[in-house]
Scaffold this active site. Structure first.
Site, PDB file in Angstrom:
ATOM      1  N   TRP A 155       0.820  -1.219   0.000  1.00  0.00           N
ATOM      2  CA  TRP A 155       0.000   0.000   0.000  1.00  0.00           C
ATOM      3  C   TRP A 155       0.852   1.267   0.000  1.00  0.00           C
ATOM      4  CZ3 TRP A 155       1.725   2.528   4.182  1.00  0.00           C
ATOM      5  CH2 TRP A 155       2.221   1.763   5.237  1.00  0.00           C
ATOM      6  N   LYS A 179      -2.374  -8.120  -8.003  1.00  0.00           N
ATOM      7  CA  LYS A 179      -3.116  -7.964  -6.742  1.00  0.00           C
ATOM      8  C   LYS A 179      -2.582  -6.747  -5.984  1.00  0.00           C
ATOM      9  CE  LYS A 179      -3.930  -9.415  -2.134  1.00  0.00           C
ATOM     10  NZ  LYS A 179      -4.091  -7.982  -1.832  1.00  0.00           N
ATOM     11  N   PRO A 180      -3.427  -5.700  -5.827  1.00  0.00           N
ATOM     12  CA  PRO A 180      -3.007  -4.554  -5.012  1.00  0.00           C
ATOM     13  C   PRO A 180      -3.223  -4.846  -3.535  1.00  0.00           C
ATOM     14  CG  PRO A 180      -5.217  -4.163  -5.856  1.00  0.00           C
ATOM     15  CD  PRO A 180      -4.790  -5.531  -6.370  1.00  0.00           C
ATOM     16  N   ALA A 181      -2.626  -4.032  -2.677  1.00  0.00           N
ATOM     17  CA  ALA A 181      -2.874  -4.157  -1.238  1.00  0.00           C
ATOM     18  C   ALA A 181      -4.326  -3.789  -0.941  1.00  0.00           C
ATOM     19  CB  ALA A 181      -1.939  -3.225  -0.474  1.00  0.00           C
ATOM     20  N   GLY A 233       6.659  -6.174  -0.525  1.00  0.00           N
ATOM     21  CA  GLY A 233       5.955  -6.145   0.749  1.00  0.00           C
ATOM     22  C   GLY A 233       6.886  -6.567   1.859  1.00  0.00           C
ATOM     23  N   SER A 234       6.310  -7.125   2.893  1.00  0.00           N
ATOM     24  CA  SER A 234       7.105  -7.446   4.079  1.00  0.00           C
ATOM     25  C   SER A 234       7.954  -8.701   3.869  1.00  0.00           C
ATOM     26  CB  SER A 234       6.170  -7.668   5.266  1.00  0.00           C
ATOM     27  OG  SER A 234       5.295  -8.735   4.982  1.00  0.00           O
ATOM     28  N   GLU A 255      10.882  -7.812  -3.375  1.00  0.00           N
ATOM     29  CA  GLU A 255      11.325  -6.517  -2.842  1.00  0.00           C
ATOM     30  C   GLU A 255      10.762  -6.422  -1.433  1.00  0.00           C
ATOM     31  OE1 GLU A 255      13.229  -4.203  -4.318  1.00  0.00           O
ATOM     32  OE2 GLU A 255      13.455  -5.362  -6.153  1.00  0.00           O
ATOM     33  N   CYS A 289      10.103   1.815   2.268  1.00  0.00           N
ATOM     34  CA  CYS A 289      11.125   0.811   2.564  1.00  0.00           C
ATOM     35  C   CYS A 289      12.527   1.414   2.581  1.00  0.00           C
ATOM     36  CB  CYS A 289      11.052  -0.302   1.537  1.00  0.00           C
ATOM     37  SG  CYS A 289      11.166   0.337  -0.145  1.00  0.00           S
TER      38      CYS A 289
END
Ligand code: NAP
Length: 483
Positions: A155, A179-181, A233-234, A255, A289
């Protein structure tokens, strides 16, 4: 509720058309600045995600590939559509993410830059014949599209992150399932509206799925028709994807999280370092990030540098980003706010000093977290060990170059790092010693479309941007010709 010509549909997009959402499942999208629901987007079923993969498969062309010219035109059309609709896409982004309007619109420009870069360099993906003729053969190297790619985005850059992936996927001729957040699906819907209206890509080339990550992730990980996942993402979810795709040996571009050191030596231009830190740290509300997460300041200049930061931070304005004149918007959600608060509480309890900002007990009950500076931070504190993802600047002191290289590397992450020094030889040594994919020397700038960006260690696999990023979605196939 949000109104926009780019949000006429709030459903998925499969095989060249918007889905009908016949089952009626939706999820709420919030404006973090007001706490209000601004839209309800369709939450897709497993069958719909499988249909998206099938649509992607039908658009893949191997034996009669899309020409370089055709792919370049797709990229140029998306670039032009983004630039022409920068204000509206930025407004939507601002409302669902909370970052200041100007920053949100700047992110649209940044996104357009990736399509532009790939359109200008796509020729690099053309086949070439190597000059040598080993084994009496003529050797030609082709760059084949890997196939349908699953693109999963976070996001914090609702348009920037998809631009990095989609530009390279389209340049390669790969269809994608995107797929978006769940916090920020509207900017992605806006992008699909633009692609629907302004490009003539074949049906199935781009597909949008939204909703439960567990449902979508399962299909993308398990389907043999999806040979590659590109995920931002995480690190936690990245690790899960590695495990869930191991059986099929899928290609992964990851990433992941960061824990960026920002190192200020005593010979640095302290005003420039402070200005760069403010620009770097508070972008996206501190939720990027590449945001500096641990600020190492040489002990000789720590007090004066802390004061320079405090002066700047005390001038910053916090508020609803849509008003245009604020420096800092809200955090994305309550969990994000609570994490920053926990890091501040933990640091103060363990002996850190508050240089600027509010004490935890004085924070409000909305998602606006004031810019905060603390000092005397050490490695036992949460803000040192974990990615804070918020507007907290924790300063730790150091004495020697060797000590600060070790301290910078004292994390499982290796994404972005920064060093401020007037000594060129020292900068070269420190950059080489830091195990980070990005090391800014006298700049706090993050990635750009023209250069490769990505993580070492637990920050990821692969690169986005630059020629390295352009090659992420192709597989080299070598064809030696015998006679
Ligand atoms: P996240 O929780 O890992 O989510 C990222 C995306 O993955 C979302 O679309 C999420 O969907 C989806 N997802 C979650 N579980 C999944 C699963 N099991 N299978 C498939 N997809 C799944 O990360 P975030 O909180 O959105 O983003 C913040 C993190 O991203 C930070 O750690 C940050 O450092 C990192 N980041 C890294 C970079 C980089 O370039 N290295 C850039 C930006 C951000 P839902 O939203 O539906 O849960």
């Amino acid at each position: 509720m949000i109104e926009s010509p780019l949000l006429e549909k709030l459903t998925g997009y499969i095989g060249g058309r918007w889905t009908d959402n016949a089952h009626g499942n939706t999820f709420d999208v919030y404006n973090p600045a007001t706490g209000k629901v601004i839209a309800q987007a369709a939450s897709m079923t497993e069958d719909e995600v499988k249909a998206a993969v099938a649509a992607g498969k039908s658009a893949l062309r191997l034996t009669t590939p899309y020409s370089i010219e055709t792919r370049r035109k797709w990229l140029e059309d998306i670039r032009d559509a983004l630039k022409a609709n920068k204000e509206e896409v930025g407004r939507i982004l601002c409302m669902e993410h909370g970052k200041p309007l100007q920053e949100a619109q700047g992110e649209v420009d940044y996104a357009a830059g990736f399509f532009d870069y790939c359109s200008k360099h796509i020729q690099a993906l053309d086949a070439h014949t190597i000059p040598e003729k080993p084994k009496d053969c003529t050797w030609t190297v082709h760059y084949r599209p890997i196939g349908v790619a699953g693109l999963i985005t976070p996001w914090n850059f609702p348009i920037g992150m998809i631009a990095k992936k989609l530009s390279a996927a389209l340049a390669a001729g790969c269809p994608s399932v995107i797929k978006p957040a769940s916090e920020t699906p509207l900017t992605m819907i806006a992008l699909f509206s633009l692609m629907d209206k302004h490009t003539d890509m074949p049906d199935g080339m781009v597909n949008l799925v939204m909703g439960k990550a567990s449902v979508i992730g399962k299909v993308l990980c398990e389907s043999p028709d999806v040979p590659m996942l590109s995920f931002t993402g995480s690190t936690e979810v990245g690790r899960k994807l590695i495990l869930d795709t191991a059986e099929q040996v899928k290609k992964l571009a990851l990433e992941l999280g960061g824990n960026a050191p920002f190192i200020v030596f005593d010979d640095a231009d302290l005003d420039a370092a402070a200005d760069n830190l403010i620009a770097n740290k508070f972008r996206g509300g501190g939720q990027t990030c590449v945001c500096a997460n641990r600020i190492f300041v040489h002990e000789k200049v720590a007090d004066v540098f802390g004061q320079k930061l405090a002066e700047r931070v005390n001038r910053m304005t916090v508020g609803d980003g849509i008003n245009g004149d604020v420096d800092l918007g809200p955090l994305i959600n309550q969990a994000g706010f609570d994490k920053v608060k926990r890091h501040l509480e933990d640091a103060l309890e363990k002996g850190a000093g508050l240089v600027a900002g509010k004490k935890p007990e004085d924070l409000g009950d909305n998602l606006f977290f004031p810019p905060t500076v603390i000092t005397d931070v050490d490695r036992d504190m949460c803000c040192y060990r974990e990615e804070t993802f918020g507007p907290l600047v924790p300063m730790a002191l150091f004495r020697t170059e060797e000590e600060v290289i070790d301290a910078g590397n004292d994390t499982e992450f290796g994404l972005a790092s920064y060093v401020f020094t007037g000594d060129a030889a020292r900068a070269q040594r420190v950059a080489a010693g830091l195990r980070f994919g990005h090391c800014g020397w006298n700049t706090g700038t993050g990635p750009t479309p023209e250069a490769p960006f990505g993580g070492m260690k637990a920050s990821g696999i692969g690169r986005e941007g630059g020629l390295e990023g352009l090659f992420e979605f192709v597989e080299a196939q070598t064809v030696p010709r015998g006679f």
